[in-house]
Design an enzyme around this catalytic site. Structure first.
Site, PDB file in Angstrom:
ATOM      1  NE  ARG A  30      -3.934  -2.083   2.143  1.00 13.81           N
ATOM      2  CZ  ARG A  30      -4.877  -2.337   1.251  1.00 13.81           C
ATOM      3  NH1 ARG A  30      -5.142  -1.465   0.288  1.00 13.81           N
ATOM      4  NH2 ARG A  30      -5.563  -3.467   1.317  1.00 13.81           N
ATOM      5  CG  ASP A  31       1.487   5.527  -2.365  1.00  9.00           C
ATOM      6  OD1 ASP A  31       2.040   5.500  -3.481  1.00  9.00           O
ATOM      7  OD2 ASP A  31       1.655   6.453  -1.534  1.00  9.00           O
ATOM      8  CG  ASN A  88       3.955   8.957 -12.226  1.00  9.98           C
ATOM      9  OD1 ASN A  88       3.131   9.273 -13.077  1.00  9.98           O
ATOM     10  ND2 ASN A  88       3.642   8.866 -10.935  1.00  9.98           N
ATOM     11  CD  GLU A  96       6.582  12.092  -5.236  1.00 10.36           C
ATOM     12  OE1 GLU A  96       6.474  11.243  -4.332  1.00 10.36           O
ATOM     13  OE2 GLU A  96       5.818  13.065  -5.355  1.00 10.36           O
ATOM     14  CB  VAL A  97      10.146   6.020  -5.493  1.00 10.14           C
ATOM     15  CG1 VAL A  97      10.999   4.827  -5.085  1.00 10.14           C
ATOM     16  CG2 VAL A  97       9.630   6.754  -4.265  1.00 10.14           C
ATOM     17  CG  HIS A 101       6.558   2.663  -8.555  1.00  9.29           C
ATOM     18  ND1 HIS A 101       7.784   3.287  -8.628  1.00  9.29           N
ATOM     19  CD2 HIS A 101       5.639   3.647  -8.375  1.00  9.29           C
ATOM     20  CE1 HIS A 101       7.609   4.594  -8.498  1.00  9.29           C
ATOM     21  NE2 HIS A 101       6.316   4.840  -8.343  1.00  9.29           N
ATOM     22  CG  HIS A 103       1.246   4.740  -8.907  1.00  8.65           C
ATOM     23  ND1 HIS A 103       1.254   5.382  -7.679  1.00  8.65           N
ATOM     24  CD2 HIS A 103       2.415   5.074  -9.505  1.00  8.65           C
ATOM     25  CE1 HIS A 103       2.385   6.075  -7.559  1.00  8.65           C
ATOM     26  NE2 HIS A 103       3.098   5.909  -8.654  1.00  8.65           N
TER      27      HIS A 103
HETATM   28  P1  5GP Z   1       6.081   8.025  -8.119  1.00  8.06           P
HETATM   29  O1  5GP Z   1       5.788   9.488  -8.044  1.00  8.06           O
HETATM   30  O2  5GP Z   1       7.564   7.733  -8.054  1.00  8.06           O
HETATM   31  O3  5GP Z   1       5.399   7.354  -9.276  1.00  8.06           O
HETATM   32  O4  5GP Z   1       5.394   7.388  -6.849  1.00  8.06           O
HETATM   33  C1  5GP Z   1       6.066   7.073  -5.673  1.00  8.06           C
HETATM   34  C2  5GP Z   1       5.036   6.666  -4.655  1.00  8.06           C
HETATM   35  O5  5GP Z   1       5.705   6.020  -3.592  1.00  8.06           O
HETATM   36  C3  5GP Z   1       4.259   7.840  -4.059  1.00  8.06           C
HETATM   37  O6  5GP Z   1       2.878   7.664  -4.305  1.00  8.06           O
HETATM   38  C4  5GP Z   1       4.613   7.786  -2.582  1.00  8.06           C
HETATM   39  O7  5GP Z   1       3.532   8.123  -1.753  1.00  8.06           O
HETATM   40  C5  5GP Z   1       5.067   6.359  -2.385  1.00  8.06           C
HETATM   41  N1  5GP Z   1       6.057   6.163  -1.334  1.00  8.06           N
HETATM   42  C6  5GP Z   1       7.193   6.899  -1.154  1.00  8.06           C
HETATM   43  N2  5GP Z   1       7.893   6.433  -0.102  1.00  8.06           N
HETATM   44  C7  5GP Z   1       7.179   5.368   0.387  1.00  8.06           C
HETATM   45  C8  5GP Z   1       7.398   4.474   1.479  1.00  8.06           C
HETATM   46  O8  5GP Z   1       8.384   4.549   2.206  1.00  8.06           O
HETATM   47  N3  5GP Z   1       6.464   3.519   1.679  1.00  8.06           N
HETATM   48  C9  5GP Z   1       5.358   3.407   0.879  1.00  8.06           C
HETATM   49  N4  5GP Z   1       4.499   2.414   1.182  1.00  8.06           N
HETATM   50  N5  5GP Z   1       5.119   4.239  -0.148  1.00  8.06           N
HETATM   51  C10 5GP Z   1       6.012   5.212  -0.389  1.00  8.06           C
END
Ligand code: 5GP
Length: 118
Positions: A30-31, A88, A96-97, A101, A103
Site C-alpha cells: 500500500r502507498d 510515472n 519520485e521513487v 512501479h 500504481h
Molecule cells: P512516483 O511518483 O515515483 O510514481 O510514486 C512514488 C510513490 O511512492 C508515491 O505515491 C509515494 O507516496 C510512495 N512512497 C514513497 N515512499 C514510500 C514508502 O516509504 N512507503 C510506501 N508504502 N510508499 C512510499
C-alpha cells in the site's frame, strides 16, 4: 549511477510496509500517501530505475506485473467498478521513487486522467 531506493528495503522487508502480495518476481504494498481508497504499488523485486531502463529481458517480468495487478484488483473488490494503472517516468512524469512501479488506484471515481492540459 543512481542507487537503489527505499522500495528495495521494503521488498527485502527491512523496513515496514503493508505488503499485500509478494512472490519471487514482484512485491505489492500500500502507498504510504494514498490518493484513492485503494492505492497499491506493484514493484519488480529486481531494481529497474525508470521506464527508460526497461529492456527486452524484462518482457516476462512486466507481463507478470500486469497479471498480479489484475489479481490484486479482484482481491480488493474493484475489478468491476474499475481502476487505473499508471507508471510515472522522470521529471515530467512526476516520478519520485526511482524504482519502476505500477500504481493501482481505485475505489472511487478517479476523474479525468490529467488534471489539466497545456
Ligand atoms: P512516483 O511518483 O515515483 O510514481 O510514486 C512514488 C510513490 O511512492 C508515491 O505515491 C509515494 O507516496 C510512495 N512512497 C514513497 N515512499 C514510500 C514508502 O516509504 N512507503 C510506501 N508504502 N510508499 C512510499
Amino acid at each position: 549511477m543512481a542507487a537503489e531506493t527505499i522500495f528495495s528495503k521494503i521488498i527485502r522487508r527491512e523496513i515496514p510496509s503493508e505488503i499485500v502480495f509478494q512472490d519471487d518476481q514482484v512485491t505489492a504494498f500500500r502507498d504510504i500517501n494514498p490518493q484513492a481508497p485503494v492505492h497499491i504499488l506493484i514493484v519488480p523485486n529486481r531494481w529497474i530505475p525508470t521506464a527508460n531502463d526497461v529492456g527486452a529481458d524484462d518482457e516476462q517480468l512486466l507481463g507478470h506485473l500486469f497479471v498480479v495487478a489484475s489479481q490484486i484488483a479482484a482481491q480488493q473488490g474493484i475489478a468491476e467498478s474499475g481502476y487505473r494503472l499508471l507508471v510515472n517516468c522522470n521529471r515530467d512524469g512526476g516520478q519520485e521513487v526511482f524504482h519502476l512501479h505500477l500504481h493501482l488506484l481505485g475505489g472511487r471515481q478517479l476523474g479525468p486522467m490529467l488534471l489539466r492540459q497545456s
